[in-house]
Write an enzyme that holds these catalytic residues in place. Structure first.
Site, PDB file in Angstrom:
ATOM      1  N   ASP A 171      -1.512  -0.474   6.020  1.00  0.00           N
ATOM      2  CA  ASP A 171      -1.818   0.118   7.326  1.00  0.00           C
ATOM      3  C   ASP A 171      -3.303   0.139   7.643  1.00  0.00           C
ATOM      4  OD1 ASP A 171      -2.138   2.202   5.253  1.00  0.00           O
ATOM      5  OD2 ASP A 171      -2.624   3.493   6.951  1.00  0.00           O
ATOM      6  N   ASP A 213       0.866  -1.169   0.000  1.00  0.00           N
ATOM      7  CA  ASP A 213       0.000   0.000   0.000  1.00  0.00           C
ATOM      8  C   ASP A 213       0.912   1.231   0.000  1.00  0.00           C
ATOM      9  OD1 ASP A 213      -2.381   1.670   0.571  1.00  0.00           O
ATOM     10  OD2 ASP A 213      -1.428   1.882   2.534  1.00  0.00           O
ATOM     11  N   ASP A 217      -0.314   5.173   0.796  1.00  0.00           N
ATOM     12  CA  ASP A 217      -0.649   6.172   1.807  1.00  0.00           C
ATOM     13  C   ASP A 217      -0.741   5.533   3.190  1.00  0.00           C
ATOM     14  OD1 ASP A 217      -0.979   8.472   0.057  1.00  0.00           O
ATOM     15  OD2 ASP A 217      -2.763   7.469  -0.694  1.00  0.00           O
TER      16      ASP A 217
END
Length: 225
Positions: A171, A9, A11
């Site tokens: 996250d 991922d 961001d």
């Protein structure tokens, strides 16, 4: 030599873009004359495609209003990125070194699966000089929103590896749910935008710091089950 794939991922995992995302949401909602959602609400949707994000933030709004918010977000984000350059979404400390260490391993391939647009991801990668690292770049333009497994499946196909040889690193719960849907182990990171306790139920493991990432990947690849 069998290959393995680390899918990242962006961001909240590789770059700390929360200020950029919040500023773009403020521009979008302010431009539409609507109350700006709270910072916590905005960060809760990071990782989703923009149309899904706006649906979460203002489910009562008309579709045309949400479409206008998406356009406003893109315009504000783009303008701010052009003005600020790499500082717009800085890499987390240690992220560059971690990526370079993985890239130096001859049996390890790197990919990205992100809710960003193609234009946004390519600009970010270029700004940070990461053009040569990723064998596959999967973006929201080409796939259903996370947690649909389409992005991971495309990255696996690009790399020519199976789910047992891959790990999804992210996250958010959207990343971990996407990994589970694709049959890929999920490695949660504790420095991003969703709380650790939300990641734990579906992640194979959750790590606290960037220095833990490469050893955690090695552990998972040794025992993918």
């Amino acid at each position: 030599m069998s290959l393995r794939l680390a899918i990242f991922d962006v961001d909240g995992t590789l770059v700390d873009s929360q200020a950029a995302i919040v500023a773009a949401m403020e521009g979008a909602f302010g431009g539409a004359g609507l109350p700006v959602p709270s910072r916590a609400a905005i960060l809760s949707i990071v990782g989703l495609s923009l149309d899904h994000a706006m649906l979460r933030l203002v489910p009562e709004a008309e579709a045309t209003t949400r479409a206008g918010l998406v356009d406003g977000y893109k315009a504000t984000y783009h303008a701010n990125r052009l003005a600020q350059g790499a500082a717009h979404s800085p890499l987390f400390p240690g992220a560059r070194e971690m990526l370079e260490a993985l890239n130096a391993q001859p049996d390890t391939l790197l990919a990205v699966a992100t809710g960003k647009s193609r234009r946004g991801l390519d600009a970010l990668i270029e700004a940070h000089g990461l053009e040569q690292l990723f064998i596959s770049r999967q973006v929201a333009d080409d796939h259903p929103s996370k947690p649909h497994p389409s992005m991971i499946e495309a990255a696996l196909a690009d790399a020519g590896v199976g789910p047992a040889e891959a790990v999804m690193i992210g996250d958010t719960t959207y990343d971990m749910d996407m990994a589970r849907a694709a049959g890929v182990p999920g490695l949660g990171v504790g420095w991003g935008y969703h709380p650790v306790e939300a990641l734990a139920p579906t992640a194979r493991r959750v790590i606290a710091g960037m220095d833990d990432l490469v050893p955690a990947l090695e552990d998972i690849w040794k025992d993918p089950t």
